[in-house]
Write an enzyme that holds these catalytic residues in place. Structure first.
Site, PDB file in Angstrom:
ATOM      1  N   ASP A  16       0.879  -1.180   0.000  1.00 61.10           N
ATOM      2  CA  ASP A  16       0.000   0.000   0.000  1.00 61.10           C
ATOM      3  C   ASP A  16       0.912   1.225   0.000  1.00 61.10           C
ATOM      4  OD1 ASP A  16      -1.518   2.194   0.757  1.00 61.10           O
ATOM      5  OD2 ASP A  16      -2.679   1.090   2.255  1.00 61.10           O
ATOM      6  N   ILE A  17       0.823   2.040  -1.029  1.00 59.91           N
ATOM      7  CA  ILE A  17       1.753   3.167  -1.185  1.00 59.91           C
ATOM      8  C   ILE A  17       1.653   4.167  -0.032  1.00 59.91           C
ATOM      9  CG2 ILE A  17       0.222   4.608  -2.648  1.00 59.91           C
ATOM     10  CD1 ILE A  17       3.396   4.603  -4.107  1.00 59.91           C
ATOM     11  N   ASN A  30      -5.396  13.340 -10.549  1.00 61.17           N
ATOM     12  CA  ASN A  30      -6.049  13.794 -11.787  1.00 61.17           C
ATOM     13  C   ASN A  30      -5.740  15.276 -11.932  1.00 61.17           C
ATOM     14  OD1 ASN A  30      -8.196  15.406 -10.468  1.00 61.17           O
ATOM     15  ND2 ASN A  30      -8.849  13.400  -9.724  1.00 61.17           N
ATOM     16  N   VAL A  39      -5.599   5.513  -5.444  1.00 63.25           N
ATOM     17  CA  VAL A  39      -4.398   5.982  -4.746  1.00 63.25           C
ATOM     18  C   VAL A  39      -4.598   7.418  -4.248  1.00 63.25           C
ATOM     19  CG1 VAL A  39      -1.977   6.601  -5.088  1.00 63.25           C
ATOM     20  CG2 VAL A  39      -2.861   4.507  -6.096  1.00 63.25           C
ATOM     21  N   ASP A  40      -5.147   8.242  -5.113  1.00 62.48           N
ATOM     22  CA  ASP A  40      -5.349   9.660  -4.814  1.00 62.48           C
ATOM     23  C   ASP A  40      -6.194   9.835  -3.542  1.00 62.48           C
ATOM     24  OD1 ASP A  40      -5.204  12.369  -5.307  1.00 62.48           O
ATOM     25  OD2 ASP A  40      -6.594  12.372  -7.002  1.00 62.48           O
ATOM     26  N   SER A 130      -2.237   5.018 -13.777  1.00 61.47           N
ATOM     27  CA  SER A 130      -3.170   4.868 -14.911  1.00 61.47           C
ATOM     28  C   SER A 130      -3.746   3.468 -15.102  1.00 61.47           C
ATOM     29  CB  SER A 130      -2.531   5.318 -16.244  1.00 61.47           C
ATOM     30  OG  SER A 130      -2.507   6.716 -16.342  1.00 61.47           O
ATOM     31  N   THR A 131      -3.463   2.537 -14.188  1.00 64.59           N
ATOM     32  CA  THR A 131      -3.984   1.176 -14.398  1.00 64.59           C
ATOM     33  C   THR A 131      -5.218   0.873 -13.552  1.00 64.59           C
ATOM     34  OG1 THR A 131      -2.498   0.215 -12.757  1.00 64.59           O
ATOM     35  CG2 THR A 131      -1.720   0.274 -15.032  1.00 64.59           C
TER      36      THR A 131
HETATM   37  P1  ADP Z   1      -5.451   5.947 -12.093  1.00 61.69           P
HETATM   38  O1  ADP Z   1      -6.598   6.900 -11.977  1.00 61.69           O
HETATM   39  O2  ADP Z   1      -4.149   6.623 -12.474  1.00 61.69           O
HETATM   40  O3  ADP Z   1      -5.754   4.749 -12.918  1.00 61.69           O
HETATM   41  P2  ADP Z   1      -5.917   4.539  -9.546  1.00 61.69           P
HETATM   42  O4  ADP Z   1      -5.580   5.056  -8.215  1.00 61.69           O
HETATM   43  O5  ADP Z   1      -7.351   4.347  -9.907  1.00 61.69           O
HETATM   44  O6  ADP Z   1      -5.148   5.495 -10.592  1.00 61.69           O
HETATM   45  O7  ADP Z   1      -5.180   3.137  -9.763  1.00 61.69           O
HETATM   46  C1  ADP Z   1      -3.818   3.013 -10.034  1.00 61.69           C
HETATM   47  C2  ADP Z   1      -3.311   1.703  -9.474  1.00 61.69           C
HETATM   48  O8  ADP Z   1      -3.080   1.826  -8.068  1.00 61.69           O
HETATM   49  C3  ADP Z   1      -4.232   0.503  -9.629  1.00 61.69           C
HETATM   50  O9  ADP Z   1      -3.439  -0.588 -10.039  1.00 61.69           O
HETATM   51  C4  ADP Z   1      -4.772   0.263  -8.208  1.00 61.69           C
HETATM   52  O10 ADP Z   1      -4.988  -1.108  -7.985  1.00 61.69           O
HETATM   53  C5  ADP Z   1      -3.598   0.723  -7.373  1.00 61.69           C
HETATM   54  N1  ADP Z   1      -3.895   1.172  -5.998  1.00 61.69           N
HETATM   55  C6  ADP Z   1      -5.054   1.582  -5.444  1.00 61.69           C
HETATM   56  N2  ADP Z   1      -4.880   1.935  -4.154  1.00 61.69           N
HETATM   57  C7  ADP Z   1      -3.544   1.756  -3.882  1.00 61.69           C
HETATM   58  C8  ADP Z   1      -2.713   1.934  -2.731  1.00 61.69           C
HETATM   59  N3  ADP Z   1      -3.205   2.392  -1.582  1.00 61.69           N
HETATM   60  N4  ADP Z   1      -1.384   1.643  -2.853  1.00 61.69           N
HETATM   61  C9  ADP Z   1      -0.866   1.184  -4.015  1.00 61.69           C
HETATM   62  N5  ADP Z   1      -1.598   1.003  -5.126  1.00 61.69           N
HETATM   63  C10 ADP Z   1      -2.921   1.275  -5.061  1.00 61.69           C
END
Ligand code: ADP
Length: 186
Positions: A16-17, A30, A39-40, A130-131
């Protein structure tokens, strides 16, 4: 999985980042910089209001129309373990991956590392930009993301450790496969 590029470590891990203790973590933001899902949302929830306050100032002073795709800006890490958050905007793929998507995703990673280097930051954690909501195919995004980071490390000295913090084993496996291919091609 871990490799060394020009004396810097490149690490792939599942995690988890928002829990990373690197000097900077990168937010898959965004262009509004006002928060969102994935993530955001997690970064703003755990990091607290100081991050959003700085994002608002950046919008007012530098990017009134929003942060363009492929660019990056830096704020405090607020209450996170990290000192800084680098906010970048990846392309919206919606399941496709054109040359333009590839170029913009490459620039999101490369420009994030440029910002880190300008601040003297030595350790950076990236999510798989972006995934999620933006719908880029993970295999293609992995190749492009890893290539951008490896190119940066080859071109510029100063960074010590870059981590890709991948949310699921499936995403991790696709990054590991892409990294092995890139190493074998080199
Ligand atoms: P984007 O809008 O750029 O696609 P997202 O946040 O929707 O970004 O997803 C980007 C990636 O991050 C996806 O692979 C998602 O599974 C992953 N992700 C979501 N939450 C976390 C987190 N807390 N830590 C790491 N990766 C995450």
């Amino acid at each position: 999985m871990e490799i060394t590029v020009n004396n810097a470590k490149l690490i792939l891990k599942i995690g988890d980042i928002t829990e990373e203790d690197t000097e900077a973590v990168v937010n898959a933001a965004n262009s509004t910089l006002m928060g969102g899902g994935g993530v955001d949302g997690a970064i703003h929830r755990k990091g607290g209001p100081a991050i959003l306050e700085e994002c608002k100032k950046i919008r007012e002073n530098e990017y009134p129309d929003g942060l363009p795709t492929g660019e990056a800006v830096i704020t405090t890490g607020g209450n996170l373990k990290t000192k800084y958050v680098i906010h970048t905007v990846g392309p919206i793929c919606g399941g496709q991956f054109t040359d333009r998507h590839r170029e913009l995703l490459y620039r999101a990673y490369y420009n994030s590392l440029k910002k880190a280097k300008e601040k003297g930051i030595k350790t950076v954690a990236f999510p798989s930009i972006s995934t999620g909501a933006y719908g880029c195919p993970v295999d293609e995004a992995a190749k492009t993301s890893l290539k951008a980071v490896i190119d940066f490390l080859k071109n510029e000295n100063g960074l010590k450790e870059i981590r890709f913090v991948l949310f699921t084993p499936s995403i991790y496996d696709q990054y590991a496969k892409a990294l092995k291919e890139l190493v074998n091609e080199a």
